[in-house]
Scaffold this motif. Sequence first.
Motif, PDB file in Angstrom:
ATOM      1  N   ALA A 135       0.834  -1.206   0.000  1.00  0.00           N
ATOM      2  CA  ALA A 135       0.000   0.000   0.000  1.00  0.00           C
ATOM      3  C   ALA A 135       0.871   1.259   0.000  1.00  0.00           C
ATOM      4  CB  ALA A 135      -0.922  -0.012   1.217  1.00  0.00           C
ATOM      5  N   ALA A 138       2.295   1.673  -3.450  1.00  0.00           N
ATOM      6  CA  ALA A 138       1.287   2.185  -4.376  1.00  0.00           C
ATOM      7  C   ALA A 138       1.059   3.679  -4.166  1.00  0.00           C
ATOM      8  CB  ALA A 138      -0.011   1.416  -4.219  1.00  0.00           C
ATOM      9  N   ASP A 139       1.017   4.116  -2.901  1.00  0.00           N
ATOM     10  CA  ASP A 139       0.855   5.552  -2.619  1.00  0.00           C
ATOM     11  C   ASP A 139       2.022   6.351  -3.196  1.00  0.00           C
ATOM     12  OD1 ASP A 139      -1.523   5.127  -1.318  1.00  0.00           O
ATOM     13  OD2 ASP A 139      -0.621   5.076   0.691  1.00  0.00           O
ATOM     14  N   ARG A 142       1.698   6.601  -6.921  1.00  0.00           N
ATOM     15  CA  ARG A 142       0.694   7.593  -7.327  1.00  0.00           C
ATOM     16  C   ARG A 142       1.231   9.018  -7.171  1.00  0.00           C
ATOM     17  NH1 ARG A 142      -2.896   3.614  -5.100  1.00  0.00           N
ATOM     18  NH2 ARG A 142      -2.629   4.481  -3.001  1.00  0.00           N
ATOM     19  N   GLU A 169       3.136   2.671 -11.473  1.00  0.00           N
ATOM     20  CA  GLU A 169       1.943   2.766 -10.614  1.00  0.00           C
ATOM     21  C   GLU A 169       1.050   1.547 -10.802  1.00  0.00           C
ATOM     22  OE1 GLU A 169      -1.776   5.864  -9.854  1.00  0.00           O
ATOM     23  OE2 GLU A 169      -0.843   5.710 -11.842  1.00  0.00           O
ATOM     24  N   ALA A 170       0.855   1.124 -12.052  1.00  0.00           N
ATOM     25  CA  ALA A 170       0.012  -0.046 -12.308  1.00  0.00           C
ATOM     26  C   ALA A 170       0.610  -1.300 -11.693  1.00  0.00           C
ATOM     27  CB  ALA A 170      -0.173  -0.228 -13.812  1.00  0.00           C
ATOM     28  N   GLU A 173      -0.037  -1.131  -7.979  1.00  0.00           N
ATOM     29  CA  GLU A 173      -1.453  -1.399  -7.679  1.00  0.00           C
ATOM     30  C   GLU A 173      -1.758  -2.891  -7.795  1.00  0.00           C
ATOM     31  OE1 GLU A 173      -3.665   0.495  -6.525  1.00  0.00           O
ATOM     32  OE2 GLU A 173      -3.080   2.560  -6.935  1.00  0.00           O
ATOM     33  N   LEU A 176      -0.404  -4.621  -4.819  1.00  0.00           N
ATOM     34  CA  LEU A 176      -1.270  -4.359  -3.661  1.00  0.00           C
ATOM     35  C   LEU A 176      -2.494  -5.261  -3.679  1.00  0.00           C
ATOM     36  CD1 LEU A 176      -2.178  -2.788  -1.184  1.00  0.00           C
ATOM     37  CD2 LEU A 176      -3.087  -1.019  -2.724  1.00  0.00           C
TER      38      LEU A 176
END
Length: 391
Positions: A135, A138-139, A142, A169-170, A173, A176
């Motif tokens: 997580a 991923a943050d 982003r 980013e993908a 994600e 995650l």
Amino acid sequence: MTLALLAPAADAQTLRDAADAAWARQPAARTLAARQDEFAARRDATDSLLSGAPAATLSNRNNRLQRDTGLSEWEAGITLPLWLPGYQARTLALIERERESFVALVDEARWRLAGEVREAWWQYRLAANEREQAARHADAARQLVADVDRRIRAGDLPRIDLNQARGAEASAEAALAEADVRAHRTARAFLALTGLAELPAPGGMDETKRSADATAAHPRLAPLERAVAAARARLQIASRNVRDLPELAFGLRRERPLEGAGWESSASVELRIPLATDARNRPKVAAANAELIEAESQLPYAQAQVDAERDAAGRELARTAEAAERAELRRTLAAETQREYARAFALGNIDLPQRLRIEADSFDAELAAARARIEAARAVSRYNQAIGVLP
């Protein structure tokens, strides 16, 4: 149910609470009192003056179907099963050995279940840690996309860099999502095993290194030792209780030889002593001896396995602590490098691929350090399990 609904419980619980909750749901725990009552009933019955239940008899003899001269005879009696010298003591000893064997089996089952609870908890902790780190990754991905997009609009970066940032980013994600599934599965497995409504707080579930009780047998070895003792008690009975138990009978007879004659009364005492024969004893002795040999042969094998598990757990405990120190050093160095490269990227001194590589290295180091800390804590639980200590 989502992981948001599986948040830690407000009231911190210990690993012992979780193990107790899991044990309370087991059939063995629910029937423990009933089985103890069974042994108590057997002991009370064996401790009585008689070896079994008395039997009452009533019989009548007459000649009505033949000449019908009025012959009639009534006899009533009671038969009392007796003990032979030593039989009762050996039977009581066998019942006690069987009770101890049952208790040892229950203790072993509880110890094994505690191991399952320990492993289920640490599997969840590892999966939850991966989800937490994923997580954060991923943050950060982003935020990097937003930063790259802003700098592209300002003309500081080529538009192709946005594709690389969005690809990172993908990827973050997707990682995650996979970590979320693993964390949810392990959480549900732990709750199903223990029957708890909520996940305990992580801090209360950590264990400290314990030491085994030198006077107590390992939970894995105790049932085998008790089984050997019970087998010896059965062999003692088979080899020394060589005949069936005797019976003492008391009777009262009332008889009349002819119609109109007076009734006469008499009493009788009968002692029945079965004889000892090979046909009765040899199969029992052979079966009891085979049971003893089997029980004794299992003990050295189990002892070797327990010793191996203790040694492996001790080595794991030491090495995971070292690995946690090394992983923490790597995390610190990677974090310093990440901060320097972030400033360099902001100043335009490095390109985006370098920034992405350093970011990935930093998150890998952080994930490895957190995982190493959990593995070190799990090694403590595994060591305690290996030496036979409950939470």
